[in-house]
Write a protein that holds these residues in place. Structure first.
Motif: not given
Length: 476
Positions: A3, A5, A190
């Motif tokens: 991931t 962000l 998220l």
């Protein structure tokens, strides 16, 4: 699942990117084009809850869309929306990625579109891109890197809806996914997305092996014939470095000096366009470059485990093609032999430090570069440049140039009119002089340099030159 962000509360928008490490390198033999068609049908083939038409109706009030970008090694589903519409928009893009239905009617439409893009687009009218794809076929013969992402005509023709569904199930998996969110992101968003996409099967992590760099001495030349008033020329050779390697960043600076895309900084642009008016533009690249729409910037998320150094000479008059190749090779030889001067190095470094900041003007572009950094095991390109350029030395740049650029090992692809192809190849292979005649008076120093350029020796052998009609390219 990885991931990324990138929160930014100074914008009202939120950008999403779902990058899967799968692309045309994963096309099965005989089904070339399957990855591209899977990506297109994913975005436009409907979901379990709504048709593609209903999806468009739902997106319209948000002034938003859902795009897909398929390359050799990565496929990205992406979109940007105003924060006020984020919840509703996310439900739509989540459906697209996690709940595709691959409607048969939409599949057939998109398969026809893909075939037409190859036959009636690339091979018929897009000579510049055609030239670069022809060059790729020389750089990576027999490998998926060596053909368009769209595939081959025969490959597209045999594709069926079940092939797309099977490719999606096998390749769009959790272990291949990098999830990215940027912009005015609400707290916990998220985590919500990661939880939803955790439902994807883990999948296998094996990747197709990219081709090893081949830098055989001499030039391999491919002339592809079709009606053409002006001839597009592409040159290059494979590179052993990517953004994961230290040499890449000094090479990137040297390339900006040599042929920065769509600017007048580059030596190629100065010599071919500014001094001689031979064409519209002349650029070079040390990694795959895809222009982002009508901008001067490249698209992020065109990540590859193998790269190439390439030169793009936009179409020139047929009678200038031989001269243009000689001039480009002469400039490359000079770059390798002499390197950048202190002045050129300082000017280019200062330019890149500021110019590169323009590449991340939107949350979506910043996110794309950050996700590329994950692919290569580092930071985003703009961050890397901001960190490395102030510390970079002239010696590092010139050493990287000498180590990696090989002006005697080029592959040459030309999109040419059949009427002049044989004579062109004969002249190229025999190193016949290629004098140039200008329609208007030209500076004396340019004319004096021309006399040397027109007899510049190129390592071309007739048995390493091929002439083929455009209709056979990427047929199977």
């Amino acid at each position: 699942m990885k991931t990324v962000l990138l929160p930014s509360h100074g914008t009202p928008f939120v950008s999403l990117r779902f990058l899967f490490e799968t692309g045309s390198v994963d096309d099965p033999d005989g089904k070339e084009g399957l990855a591209a068609l899977t990506g297109a049908t994913l975005a436009e083939g409907g979901t379990r809850k709504r048709t593609y038409a209903q999806l468009l109706d739902a997106l319209y009030p948000m002034a938003a869309g859902i795009g897909v970008q398929v390359d050799r090694e990565v496929t990205v589903v992406h979109g940007t929306v105003h924060r006020d519409h984020l919840d509703r928009y996310y439900e739509l893009i989540r459906e697209v990625v996690l709940e595709p239905i691959f409607d048969l009617k939409e599949f057939e439409r998109l398969r026809d579109d893909q075939r037409n893009a190859l036959v009636s687009g690339l091979r018929a009218i897009d000579d510049e891109t055609f030239g670069m794809e022809a060059l790729a076929s020389l750089l990576y013969p027999g490998h998926p890197y060596g053909r368009p992402v769209e595939g081959t005509v025969r490959g597209i023709d045999v594709l069926r809806r079940d092939d797309v569904a099977a490719f999606y199930a096998a390749r769009f998996t959790r272990n291949r996914l990098t999830l990215g969110v940027a912009g005015n992101v609400p707290d916990g968003f998220l985590d919500r997305v990661a939880a939803d996409f955790g439902s994807l099967p883990p999948g296998e992590t094996m990747h197709a092996v990219p081709p090893a760099p081949d830098s055989a001495s001499g030039f391999d030349t491919l002339v592809v014939t079709k009606p053409a008033r002006a001839w597009a020329i592409s040159l290059g050779h494979p590179l052993a470095v990517t953004r994961a390697d230290a040499d890449f960043f000094p090479l990137f600076l040297a390339n900006s000096y040599f042929g920065e895309h769509r600017t007048f900084n580059g030596a190629l642009m100065t010599k071919l366009r500014s001094d001689r008016g031979l064409n519209y533009g002349n650029y070079s690249y040390v990694e795959q470059f895809v222009q982002d729409g009508g901008s001067t910037f490249g698209l992020p998320n065109v990540a590859r485990r193998r790269q190439a150094f390439t030169i793009w000479i936009r179409p020139v008059a047929a009678e200038h093609a031989h001269f243009a190749i000689r001039l480009a090779v002469r400039q490359l030889r000079r770059l390798v032999r002499e390197g950048l001067s202190r002045e050129a190095f300082e000017e280019t470094r200062a330019f890149l430090i500021h110019y590169s900041k323009l590449w991340t003007q939107t949350p979506s572009r910043r996110l794309g570069y950050a996700m590329d950094g994950v692919f290569y095991g580092g930071k985003g390109l703009v961050e890397e440049l901001a960190d490395r350029l102030p510390r970079m030395t002239l010696d590092e740049v010139n050493r990287a140039v000498r180590r990696n650029l090989k002006p005697e090992c080029l592959r040459v692809a030309v999109i040419a009119d059949p009427a002049g192809a044989d004579a062109f190849v004969d002249a190229l292979a025999s190193n016949a002089p290629s004098p140039i005649v200008y329609a208007t008076p030209t500076r004396r120093e340019v004319l004096a340099e021309d006399r040397d350029i027109e007899i510049e020796t190129l390592p071309v052998e007739r048995n390493r030159c091929r002439i083929v009609p455009a209709t056979v390219m990427f047929e199977r």
